[in-house]
Structure formats: C-alpha cells, structure tokens
Design an enzyme around this catalytic site. Structure first.
Site, PDB file in Angstrom:
ATOM      1  N   LYS A   1       0.926  -1.208   0.076  1.00  0.00           N
ATOM      2  CA  LYS A   1      -0.023   0.035  -0.028  1.00  0.00           C
ATOM      3  C   LYS A   1       1.069   1.189  -0.040  1.00  0.00           C
ATOM      4  CE  LYS A   1      -3.684   2.203   3.024  1.00  0.00           C
ATOM      5  NZ  LYS A   1      -4.320   1.816   4.285  1.00  0.00           N
TER       6      LYS A   1
ATOM      7  N   SER B   1      -9.077   1.378   3.455  1.00  0.00           N
ATOM      8  CA  SER B   1      -8.318   2.241   2.783  1.00  0.00           C
ATOM      9  C   SER B   1      -7.097   1.312   1.864  1.00  0.00           C
ATOM     10  CB  SER B   1      -7.483   3.124   3.599  1.00  0.00           C
ATOM     11  OG  SER B   1      -6.928   2.364   4.624  1.00  0.00           O
TER      12      SER B   1
ATOM     13  N   SER C   1      -9.497  -1.064   7.326  1.00  0.00           N
ATOM     14  CA  SER C   1      -8.729  -1.066   6.097  1.00  0.00           C
ATOM     15  C   SER C   1      -8.052  -2.100   5.529  1.00  0.00           C
ATOM     16  CB  SER C   1      -7.927   0.196   6.127  1.00  0.00           C
ATOM     17  OG  SER C   1      -8.646   1.431   6.630  1.00  0.00           O
TER      18      SER C   1
END
Length: 479
Positions: free
Chosen positions: A80, A155, A179
C-alpha cells in the site's frame, strides 16, 4: 503469461522457486504481464519497482549459489502506498506528496525483503488512507475486480484489488477502522489485522490516531497470512507500541489441546446487516460446529450500551486533525474530499472526548468477559457486500444508514487492539464475495489463524476467482 503462477499462493510460489521448478524472474515477469493486462481497468497498481526483475535475477543467482534463503525467497509482493519503500515512490494518495521517494523502507517492508520477498509495486489508497473507498486526486479510483462498477474498499483497496485480480500474490496494508479487512471482504481475499503493536508502524504515515493504526498482511490463503505474520511481528526498537517479543502468543495454536468454544453474532446492537451477509455468518458457524467446535450464538452486552463507531468518530477527529492540518497547510487546492471534510468537522468537546474514552474501556471490559469463556468470535466483516462507487447511504434490510456504517463491525477491534481476520465464505445473489470476520483476545493470533484455517478447508467458494473483463482482454485465472 503463465496463469498457473498467478493463482499459486505465495507459500506455493516460494516452494516452486526453492525446488527450481520455476525461477523468481519467471514469477515476477508473470505478475508484471498481468499488471499490464488488467490494471488499466482496475487501477490498483500506482507505481512499479523498476528494479524488480533485477532483484529477481539476484534471488535466482543466490539460490543457484547455495546461499541461505528466507521463506519468501524470490516471491513478489505489493505494498500500500502509505508505507515507505526505499527508492520507490510513496505518494500517500495525494498531489501534495507527488514524486516523494523515501530513502528507507518501513519496518514491515524491510522484513518482507529480509524474508526474500521482491517488492513488485505500490498500490492505490484514499488520500492519506482516510476513506472507505480508494480514490484520490493523484492516482484516481480503484475498481473491484468482481464488478468494475463496485468499490474495492478502503483504505487498502488497491492492495485487495491487486491480489484478487492476480496482479500480486501477497502484500501489506494498513488498518485504522476497516482498512485491510473491509477491502478483503469486498474482493474475496483474506487479510489479518494483528494485535495492536504486533507489527511496528515505523515508516507508515499517518500515525495518528496512533492507538488505532495497524499494519497487516493481505493474501489469498490463510497459510500465506500465517507465513507473513511470522515474518512481520515483533518489536523494532522504534515503535513504542510494539513491545511483545516475536512469536509470543496466548492463543490455542494449530493443535489445540482442549475443545474450542466459538461465539457468533450478526448484530449485537451494531445495526442492520444484509440478510445474505447474516446467512453467510450462520453458515460459517454451522461449518465450525460440523467440525466438532462448540459454537454458541452470543450477545456482547457492552455493545448494546456503547456503539464503537460513534465513539471512534468522537475520538479520532481530535487526534487526526492536527496531523492532517500540518500536512495540507499551503496546499488547500490539492486536497480531496475526505481531508477537506475532516478539517471542516467540528472539534469534539473535552467532555465528549472523555466520554468516548470511557466507552472504549467499557467495550474492552465487555470483551475481556467474553474471552474469559470463549476462544474466538465469528461475525460479519461488513454489513453489505461491495457497494457502488461513491455511495453515501445504504438501505439494509429495510433500514437507511449512512455509508460510514460499513465500518461498524470492524472498528471495534481497532479500539480494543484485538486481532481480527477477514475471509470469504459466501457469495451474494449478484455474484459478489461475502466475508466473515474472526476475532480473538489480544496476542491470540494463533487462534484466529487456526479457526480461519478450519473454515478455509470447508469453504464453499475457495476455488472461485474474479473474471472482471472480457476473455479477449483478460484470460482470467483458472477456476
């Protein structure tokens, strides 16, 4: 393109590379080819490690020379874009950080590399990791591989979509309230949020609210989560919340010496749940009972008094706003909707902040009581399957709720710090994955992984893969 490699898990790829059946270069190239084929439609990958093939060749040379190798030797992984990666762009989903290239890896990235992993690419996220949809002004919106009109979540939505679509076998995400687990449920993969502090947050931004952030692995199999967790956990001497020695665990392990007790619920005062989601949780509970696990439907009384999401919203605003204000100062024209909304949110009063803290304590106490009797908890990950992009409210089982309701079942394990895992165990009537969540007491990751392994072994959807594009565009994974 070798599609067999795209749907072999990281553990399997590592074994193939060690045995000489394939090379790391072949594995990395297969994933680069897959990215080129499907990422234009999904938009999960936002930057590549240009040195990945050279690093794969070095891994093959080391193996040929008989050098010691780690458990992920030669296996590509993705990260990420909120985790620092040395020499590779880390732009945090914002034009404010356009072109930012760190000099050091985040601790979690460094540990994956030390285990032999090859950094392949960075994955999309919301601006500053602050949304349940992965969209931003810099790298745009990520689409769900199962249905491009649906969200891949946030996220860590880019990470979940990349893994689900075969662009990566394993990767790293972060989790503030939902997330890694929410995106995993929306795209049909698995993800683990370990106990708070198990994996250092060094090299990850933002850190505030520090007590709620976690780094966790995302993959397609439970054994890959266990492998990655074994690599990632333990102090690094920099993160003050990471203090428990690597490998120290209070759970039942892989071979429990006594019968397990698992509680389950689909509501417990947390609000409406789609009937198909509730049915999936019940099916998972029955699947455990069929394997001799003692299973009981339960209620957590503390949740009937205190709603975790409502308390979280009061608490985290006051802890995140200063960091966001500092990062965006002088760049107001480059801010996206979530950061502008956060900064416009009224401050929480001192009395409300204190009340939220006391509510957190009551929830922690409630779960302490529950886990004095039960080993694990089974519940929804999300109240609905993956929803349309940009939704602001949902009608669930006849009730209209704000879109933030998607975090209701996950955020409680951020504020309590307990480990929780998301895995697919069902399919909606329109063909979307449905996940279940498994939680356990703090430092009992072995329990979470053990129960997840039991469910994975009898999962009705374990061989299902997304085919989001036409066969001419996307050969798709075998399945």
């Amino acid at each position: 393109m070798n599609t067999d490699l795209l749907h072999t898990d990281a553990t399997g790829l590592a074994a193939l590379i060690r045995s000489g059946e394939v090379t790391s270069v072949e594995v990395v190239q297969a994933h680069l080819d897959r990215i080129a084929a499907v990422n234009p439609s999904i938009n999960a990958i936002v930057s590549l490690n240009d040195a990945a093939l050279a690093e794969a060749q070095a891994a093959d040379d080391a193996l040929a020379a008989g050098e010691p190798v780690g458990p992920l030797h030669g296996v590509p992984f993705t990260v990420k874009d909120s985790l620092d990666t040395a020499g590779v762009l880390t732009q945090r989903g914002s034009p404010i950080f356009r072109g930012r290239t760190p000099e050091q890896d985040a601790t979690s990235v460094a540990r994956m590399k030390a285990a032999g992993g090859i950094l392949l690419a960075k994955t999309n996220l919301p601006e500053f990791s602050y949304s349940t949809e992965s969209d931003n002004l810099l790298t745009g919106r990520t689409n769900n591989p199962w249905n491009l009109e649906r969200t891949a979540g946030g996220s860590s939505g880019g990470e979940s979509a990349a893994i689900a679509a075969g662009m990566s076998p394993i990767g790293l995400g972060t989790d503030l309230a939902i997330s890694v687990r929410g995106p995993a449920a929306q795209t049909g993969i698995v993800a683990l949020k370990p106990t708070h502090g198990r994996v250092p947050m060094t090299g990850v931004w933002p850190r505030a609210p520090r007590r709620d952030w976690h780094v966790g692995p995302m993959a397609r199999t439970v054994r890959d989560l266990a492998l990655a967790y074994g690599v990632l956990n333990g102090p690094d001497g920099h993160d003050g919340a990471s203090v428990v020695p690597a490998g120290q665990d209070t759970g039942v392990g892989d071979a429990p010496t006594r019968p397990l007790r698992v509680g389950w619920y689909t509501d417990s005062g947390l609000g409406p749940v789609d009937p198909e989601v509730a049915a999936t949780v019940r099916a998972a509970a029955q699947a455990l009972a069929d394997q001799g696990i003692e299973v009981h439907e339960v209620t957590i009384p503390a949740l009937l008094q205190d709603n975790p999401l409502a308390l979280f919203n009061l608490q985290h605003v006051m802890e995140l706003k200063p960091a966001m204000a500092e990062a965006t100062a002088g760049h107001e024209d480059e801010m996206f909707t979530m950061s502008t909304g956060m900064l416009a949110t009224p401050d929480t009063s001192t009395s409300d902040y204190v009340a939220a803290e006391q509510g957190f304590e009551r929830i922690r106490d409630g779960y302490a009581e529950f886990f004095s009797t039960f080993d694990a908890l089974l519940l929804p990950v999300l109240p609905i399957p993956a929803h349309e992009h940009g939704a602001t409210e949902f009608v669930i089982d006849g009730q209209t709720v704000d879109a933030t309701h998607v975090q209701t079942f996950t955020v409680q394990f951020n504020i309590t710090g307990m480990p929780a895992l998301s895995m697919r165990f069902g399919t909606s009537s329109d063909g979307l994955p449905i996940g279940v969540q498994i939680a356990a007491n703090r430092y009992a990751e072995s329990t979470v992984l053990h129960v997840a392994g039991l469910l994975e072994g009898v999962s009705p959807v374990k061989d299902s893969h997304p085919r989001p594009l036409s066969e001419t565009q996307d050969p798709g994974p075998p399945g």
